[in-house]
Design an enzyme around this catalytic site. Structure first.
Site, PDB file in Angstrom:
ATOM      1  N   GLN A 161      -4.238 -18.397   0.300  1.00 18.70           N
ATOM      2  CA  GLN A 161      -3.074 -19.242   0.585  1.00 18.70           C
ATOM      3  C   GLN A 161      -1.759 -18.460   0.611  1.00 18.70           C
ATOM      4  OE1 GLN A 161      -3.620 -22.397   1.532  1.00 18.70           O
ATOM      5  NE2 GLN A 161      -5.772 -21.804   1.244  1.00 18.70           N
ATOM      6  N   ASP A 211      -5.870  11.887   2.237  1.00 14.62           N
ATOM      7  CA  ASP A 211      -5.392  11.429   3.543  1.00 14.62           C
ATOM      8  C   ASP A 211      -4.046  12.090   3.834  1.00 14.62           C
ATOM      9  OD1 ASP A 211      -5.592   9.125   5.743  1.00 14.62           O
ATOM     10  OD2 ASP A 211      -3.517   9.214   5.033  1.00 14.62           O
ATOM     11  N   SER A 214      -0.899   1.300   2.704  1.00 15.34           N
ATOM     12  CA  SER A 214       0.082   0.421   2.045  1.00 15.34           C
ATOM     13  C   SER A 214      -0.575  -0.794   1.394  1.00 15.34           C
ATOM     14  CB  SER A 214       1.149  -0.033   3.052  1.00 15.34           C
ATOM     15  OG  SER A 214       2.327  -0.422   2.400  1.00 15.34           O
ATOM     16  N   GLN A 218       1.542 -14.998   5.146  1.00 15.74           N
ATOM     17  CA  GLN A 218       1.281 -13.717   5.797  1.00 15.74           C
ATOM     18  C   GLN A 218       2.478 -13.218   6.609  1.00 15.74           C
ATOM     19  OE1 GLN A 218      -2.085 -11.951   5.549  1.00 15.74           O
ATOM     20  NE2 GLN A 218      -1.475 -13.162   3.773  1.00 15.74           N
ATOM     21  N   GLN A 253      -7.444   2.831  10.641  1.00 11.54           N
ATOM     22  CA  GLN A 253      -6.616   2.771   9.429  1.00 11.54           C
ATOM     23  C   GLN A 253      -5.344   1.983   9.743  1.00 11.54           C
ATOM     24  OE1 GLN A 253      -3.938   5.874   7.151  1.00 11.54           O
ATOM     25  NE2 GLN A 253      -6.088   6.481   6.903  1.00 11.54           N
ATOM     26  N   SER A 289      -5.603   4.844  14.169  1.00 13.44           N
ATOM     27  CA  SER A 289      -4.764   4.217  13.160  1.00 13.44           C
ATOM     28  C   SER A 289      -3.761   3.318  13.870  1.00 13.44           C
ATOM     29  CB  SER A 289      -4.040   5.289  12.340  1.00 13.44           C
ATOM     30  OG  SER A 289      -3.257   4.717  11.318  1.00 13.44           O
ATOM     31  N   SER A 331       3.490   0.065  -0.687  1.00  9.78           N
ATOM     32  CA  SER A 331       4.187   1.294  -1.085  1.00  9.78           C
ATOM     33  C   SER A 331       5.055   1.085  -2.313  1.00  9.78           C
ATOM     34  CB  SER A 331       5.043   1.817   0.083  1.00  9.78           C
ATOM     35  OG  SER A 331       4.254   2.036   1.215  1.00  9.78           O
ATOM     36  N   TYR A 387       3.365  14.557   8.085  1.00 10.25           N
ATOM     37  CA  TYR A 387       3.734  14.368   6.676  1.00 10.25           C
ATOM     38  C   TYR A 387       4.355  15.618   6.052  1.00 10.25           C
ATOM     39  CZ  TYR A 387       0.729  10.158   6.602  1.00 10.25           C
ATOM     40  OH  TYR A 387       0.151   8.944   6.839  1.00 10.25           O
TER      41      TYR A 387
END
Length: 323
Positions: free
Chosen positions: A293, A53, A216, A296, A189, A167, A220, A58
């Site tokens: 649980q 990927d 991720s 988030q 993505q 993405s 990361s 990048y």
């Protein structure tokens, strides 16, 4: 010859198969010199990874292409068809007239005739030449989601990419894209891990037959922008200890059990093997309930890509409130 990992595949809605584990090539600065980076990627190929990927922003496309060419020339692989190469359209090229030239430039960097998957990196557009992550209000331009996707479809019809996708798209932005799409996005993505489960987006994409791929998946871990919310999570630590697995294996197995693939990056050879040793065991229902649980929180809000005077004025608007 060293042992090679075995990768299960998922069949995309484009009828092409994609390995469930991709090797990520987003590397924090300073990026190693071209030859050194190509050698690193070649070692990853020797381990058995075939899905890579990358993205135009990048700065790693050329090194990856060099490693792929060396693997083919040396007989390490039988040919280009053994690889699954993903790259992404950067926000500066997210315009109907700029997409084909951007894709051709990416293919030139990689030394390839086609991509297996081409993704729109983000649902927005910036001025060409804008300084990365230091954007001013003049850098933000209107984003034509309909025209951009139409150009992506043309790239697919030309045979320059076998599958196309997006993405960092929310349910709302995907819905808008789908209003005029003649080719469905094969992949979305997105950031996905046990502390950001994508509980709204995942079922939406499943309903639309769009595969979700996680970037991720471990937040990361080990990079300069890393967080410890996954790798030091006590729920995962306890499950890993009880199953004689690593925390990373538990976190990645959870993603796999949600029907998603994931993009990983490690230059530690032992972890390259460990991260794919997740397909011959399962999490129990009790363990899944415990993971459910975990509180988030989206970790990467992409604050740099919004501006109060631009087309997208807040992170709430960028993610359509799904924070």
């Amino acid at each position: 010859m060293e042992k090679q990992v075995q990768m299960p595949e998922v069949e995309l809605n484009s009828d092409h198969k994609m390995p469930l584990v991709g090797f990520g090539t987003c590397i924090p600065d300073p990026i190693p010199p071209l030859e050194e980076l190509a050698t690193i990627f070649l070692e990853v190929i020797k381990v058995g990874y075939r899905h890579f990927d990358t993205a135009s922003c990048y700065g790693t496309e050329e090194a990856l292409g060099k490693a792929v060419a060396q693997a083919i020339e040396s007989g390490l692989v039988n040919g280009r068809e053994e690889f699954f190469i993903t790259s992404k359209l950067w926000v500066e090229d997210a315009d109907q007239d700029l997409i084909l030239p951007a894709l051709k430039k990416t293919l030139g960097n990689l030394g390839l005739d086609y991509l297996d998957l081409y993704l729109i990196h983000m649902p927005l557009r910036l001025r060409q030449g804008a300084e990365m992550f230091k954007y001013t209000k003049e850098d933000f331009l209107p984003f034509d989601i309909k025209g951009t996707w139409k150009a992506m479809e043309e790239c697919s019809k030309l045979g320059l990419c076998k599958s196309i996708g997006v993405s960092n798209y929310s349910c709302e932005k995907l819905s808008k894209l789908l209003e005029n799409a003649t080719i469905l996005p094969a992949v979305n993505q997105v950031e996905m891990n046990v502390v950001w489960k994508q509980s709204k987006l995942l079922p939406f994409c499943k309903e639309k037959n769009i595969h979700v791929s996680a970037w991720s998946p471990l937040l990361s871990y080990g990079s300069i922008w890393s967080q410890n919310a996954v790798m030091e999570n006590t729920v995962l630590v306890d499950i890993a200890a009880s199953k004689s697995k690593t925390v990373a294996q538990v976190a990645l197995r959870w993603i796999y059990e949600q029907g998603a693939s994931f993009i990983m990056r490690t230059f530690n050879k032992e972890r390259m093997y460990q991260n794919v040793q997740i397909f011959d065991w399962e999490l129990t229902q009790e363990e899944l309930d415990q993971i459910q649980q975990i509180p988030q929180r989206r970790s990467n809000l992409a604050e740099a890509f919004v501006h109060p005077e631009g087309p997208i004025k807040s992170v709430e608007e960028l993610w359509d409130g799904d924070l």
